[in-house]
Design a protein around this motif. Structure first.
Motif, PDB file in Angstrom:
ATOM      1  N   LEU A  10     -13.057  -1.267 -18.953  1.00  0.00           N
ATOM      2  CA  LEU A  10     -13.053   0.104 -19.465  1.00  0.00           C
ATOM      3  C   LEU A  10     -11.898   0.925 -18.917  1.00  0.00           C
ATOM      4  CD1 LEU A  10     -16.685   1.241 -18.598  1.00  0.00           C
ATOM      5  CD2 LEU A  10     -15.922  -0.090 -20.573  1.00  0.00           C
ATOM      6  N   MET A  11     -11.424   1.859 -19.725  1.00  0.00           N
ATOM      7  CA  MET A  11     -10.481   2.860 -19.258  1.00  0.00           C
ATOM      8  C   MET A  11     -11.263   4.164 -19.073  1.00  0.00           C
ATOM      9  SD  MET A  11      -7.826   0.960 -19.405  1.00  0.00           S
ATOM     10  CE  MET A  11      -6.465   2.073 -19.013  1.00  0.00           C
ATOM     11  N   VAL A  12     -11.152   4.757 -17.870  1.00  0.00           N
ATOM     12  CA  VAL A  12     -11.904   5.973 -17.558  1.00  0.00           C
ATOM     13  C   VAL A  12     -10.979   6.978 -16.874  1.00  0.00           C
ATOM     14  CG1 VAL A  12     -13.743   6.883 -16.061  1.00  0.00           C
ATOM     15  CG2 VAL A  12     -14.149   4.799 -17.370  1.00  0.00           C
ATOM     16  N   GLY A  13     -11.168   8.250 -17.153  1.00  0.00           N
ATOM     17  CA  GLY A  13     -10.376   9.303 -16.514  1.00  0.00           C
ATOM     18  C   GLY A  13     -10.182  10.463 -17.474  1.00  0.00           C
ATOM     19  N   ARG A  77     -21.984   0.032 -20.330  1.00  0.00           N
ATOM     20  CA  ARG A  77     -22.913  -1.090 -20.182  1.00  0.00           C
ATOM     21  C   ARG A  77     -22.210  -2.447 -20.124  1.00  0.00           C
ATOM     22  NH1 ARG A  77     -26.431  -0.181 -24.448  1.00  0.00           N
ATOM     23  NH2 ARG A  77     -27.238   1.542 -23.218  1.00  0.00           N
ATOM     24  N   GLY A  78     -22.516  -3.202 -19.069  1.00  0.00           N
ATOM     25  CA  GLY A  78     -22.021  -4.576 -18.981  1.00  0.00           C
ATOM     26  C   GLY A  78     -20.560  -4.728 -18.617  1.00  0.00           C
ATOM     27  N   ALA A  79     -19.908  -3.637 -18.192  1.00  0.00           N
ATOM     28  CA  ALA A  79     -18.489  -3.747 -17.848  1.00  0.00           C
ATOM     29  C   ALA A  79     -18.303  -4.506 -16.536  1.00  0.00           C
ATOM     30  CB  ALA A  79     -17.869  -2.363 -17.729  1.00  0.00           C
ATOM     31  N   GLN A  80     -17.368  -5.446 -16.521  1.00  0.00           N
ATOM     32  CA  GLN A  80     -17.036  -6.148 -15.276  1.00  0.00           C
ATOM     33  C   GLN A  80     -15.922  -5.437 -14.525  1.00  0.00           C
ATOM     34  OE1 GLN A  80     -17.307  -7.917 -18.188  1.00  0.00           O
ATOM     35  NE2 GLN A  80     -18.243  -9.912 -17.797  1.00  0.00           N
ATOM     36  N   GLY A  81     -15.110  -4.664 -15.262  1.00  0.00           N
ATOM     37  CA  GLY A  81     -13.982  -3.994 -14.637  1.00  0.00           C
ATOM     38  C   GLY A  81     -13.781  -2.600 -15.192  1.00  0.00           C
ATOM     39  N   ILE A  82     -13.387  -1.674 -14.312  1.00  0.00           N
ATOM     40  CA  ILE A  82     -13.106  -0.310 -14.749  1.00  0.00           C
ATOM     41  C   ILE A  82     -11.744   0.111 -14.212  1.00  0.00           C
ATOM     42  CG2 ILE A  82     -13.823   2.113 -14.617  1.00  0.00           C
ATOM     43  CD1 ILE A  82     -16.678   1.240 -14.455  1.00  0.00           C
ATOM     44  N   VAL A  83     -10.883   0.591 -15.101  1.00  0.00           N
ATOM     45  CA  VAL A  83      -9.593   1.137 -14.690  1.00  0.00           C
ATOM     46  C   VAL A  83      -9.752   2.655 -14.634  1.00  0.00           C
ATOM     47  CG1 VAL A  83      -7.130   1.271 -15.191  1.00  0.00           C
ATOM     48  CG2 VAL A  83      -8.421  -0.768 -15.881  1.00  0.00           C
ATOM     49  N   LEU A  84      -9.710   3.193 -13.402  1.00  0.00           N
ATOM     50  CA  LEU A  84      -9.851   4.633 -13.184  1.00  0.00           C
ATOM     51  C   LEU A  84      -8.455   5.234 -13.143  1.00  0.00           C
ATOM     52  CD1 LEU A  84     -12.370   4.691 -10.240  1.00  0.00           C
ATOM     53  CD2 LEU A  84     -12.620   6.084 -12.285  1.00  0.00           C
ATOM     54  N   VAL A  85      -8.135   6.088 -14.096  1.00  0.00           N
ATOM     55  CA  VAL A  85      -6.754   6.579 -14.206  1.00  0.00           C
ATOM     56  C   VAL A  85      -6.666   8.066 -13.875  1.00  0.00           C
ATOM     57  CG1 VAL A  85      -4.725   6.701 -15.712  1.00  0.00           C
ATOM     58  CG2 VAL A  85      -6.428   4.901 -16.087  1.00  0.00           C
ATOM     59  N   TYR A  86      -5.642   8.430 -13.071  1.00  0.00           N
ATOM     60  CA  TYR A  86      -5.288   9.836 -12.896  1.00  0.00           C
ATOM     61  C   TYR A  86      -3.795   9.974 -13.133  1.00  0.00           C
ATOM     62  CZ  TYR A  86      -3.654   8.604  -8.166  1.00  0.00           C
ATOM     63  OH  TYR A  86      -2.994   8.033  -7.099  1.00  0.00           O
ATOM     64  N   ASP A  87      -3.347  11.241 -13.196  1.00  0.00           N
ATOM     65  CA  ASP A  87      -1.946  11.544 -13.470  1.00  0.00           C
ATOM     66  C   ASP A  87      -1.355  12.080 -12.160  1.00  0.00           C
ATOM     67  OD1 ASP A  87       0.396  12.952 -14.123  1.00  0.00           O
ATOM     68  OD2 ASP A  87      -0.415  13.791 -15.973  1.00  0.00           O
ATOM     69  N   VAL A  88      -0.350  11.402 -11.615  1.00  0.00           N
ATOM     70  CA  VAL A  88       0.197  11.814 -10.304  1.00  0.00           C
ATOM     71  C   VAL A  88       0.813  13.212 -10.340  1.00  0.00           C
ATOM     72  CG1 VAL A  88       0.610   9.438  -9.473  1.00  0.00           C
ATOM     73  CG2 VAL A  88       2.462  10.689 -10.654  1.00  0.00           C
ATOM     74  N   THR A  89       1.007  13.792 -11.533  1.00  0.00           N
ATOM     75  CA  THR A  89       1.572  15.142 -11.638  1.00  0.00           C
ATOM     76  C   THR A  89       0.509  16.214 -11.857  1.00  0.00           C
ATOM     77  OG1 THR A  89       1.932  15.235 -14.052  1.00  0.00           O
ATOM     78  CG2 THR A  89       3.617  14.112 -12.752  1.00  0.00           C
ATOM     79  N   ARG A  90      -0.762  15.817 -11.947  1.00  0.00           N
ATOM     80  CA  ARG A  90      -1.829  16.806 -12.142  1.00  0.00           C
ATOM     81  C   ARG A  90      -2.969  16.572 -11.155  1.00  0.00           C
ATOM     82  NH1 ARG A  90      -4.469  17.290 -17.433  1.00  0.00           N
ATOM     83  NH2 ARG A  90      -3.877  15.133 -17.824  1.00  0.00           N
ATOM     84  N   ARG A  91      -3.055  17.429 -10.136  1.00  0.00           N
ATOM     85  CA  ARG A  91      -4.050  17.290  -9.071  1.00  0.00           C
ATOM     86  C   ARG A  91      -5.483  17.233  -9.607  1.00  0.00           C
ATOM     87  NH1 ARG A  91      -4.458  16.109  -3.994  1.00  0.00           N
ATOM     88  NH2 ARG A  91      -2.247  16.598  -3.936  1.00  0.00           N
TER      89      ARG A  91
END
Ligand code: GDP
Ligand code: MG
Length: 174
Positions: A10-13, A77-91
């Motif tokens: 999943l992509m999350v953020g 549901r059922g995700a084995q991996g999650i990519v947690l994304v933030y933007d280094v230019t937005r705190r």
């Protein structure tokens, strides 16, 4: 097509951090400067090879629902991996990881051994950076995540981010 492993990732953020751009860079090796939330796809498929094994990735993206800070339980549901994304230019996109997204993951993800990869995106905008690399490293250590800084635009570390996540999932007994 034949495969040895099937993985849901999943992509999350927050909206605008570059989740769709990272996925498009990884799956199609392209970048669109003017991407809109409607470009957000439901999911993309990608085959990768890990040694002798063929791994079929189902990569789930949001189509803008994250603006309302709620992804549904079926997304997680059922995700084995999650990519947690933030933007280094937005705190704010960084602080929302603990205030919003990690809480959602705890509430909804059904696998306790789900592997998380923290990604600080937009590394190409170094002069606009407000979140330091050390803050990313510390957050990842505190929350048990893998960590990389990346750029969907310049393509830095994008493949590596998915490679390391897949490798870690394969190494983790389920
Ligand atoms: P999402 O809402 O998280 O899916 O974010 P998008 O992928 O739609 O990207 C939001 C905006 O940030 C778009 O205008 C992208 O072109 C831009 N963007 C995404 N990744 C990068 C990056 O690595 N560097 C720069 N400079 N812009 C990016
Ligand atoms: Mg998107």
């Amino acid at each position: 097509m034949e495969f040895d492993h099937l993985m849901k990732i999943l992509m999350v953020g927050d909206s605008g951090v570059g989740k769709s751009s990272l996925l498009i860079r990884f799956t199609s090796d392209t970048f669109a400067d003017m991407s809109s939330p409607t470009i957000g796809v439901d999911f993309k498929l990608k085959m990768v090879n890990k040694g002798e094994k063929r791994v079929k990735l189902t990569l789930w993206d949001t189509a803008g629902q994250e603006r309302f800070r709620t992804l549904t339980s079926s997304y997680y549901r059922g995700a084995q991996g999650i990519v947690l994304v933030y933007d280094v230019t937005r705190r704010q996109t960084f602080t929302n990881l603990s205030d919003v997204w990690l809480k959602e993951i705890e509430r909804y993800s059904t696998k306790e051994d789900c592997i998380k990869m923290l990604v600080g995106n937009k590394l190409d905008l170094e002069s606009e950076r407000v979140v330091t690399k050390k803050e990313g490293v510390d957050f990842a250590r505190r929350h048990g995540c893998l960590f990389l800084e990346a750029s969907a635009k310049s393509s830095t570390n994008v493949k590596l981010c998915f490679d390391e996540l897949v490798q870690k999932i394969l190494e983790t007994p389920s």
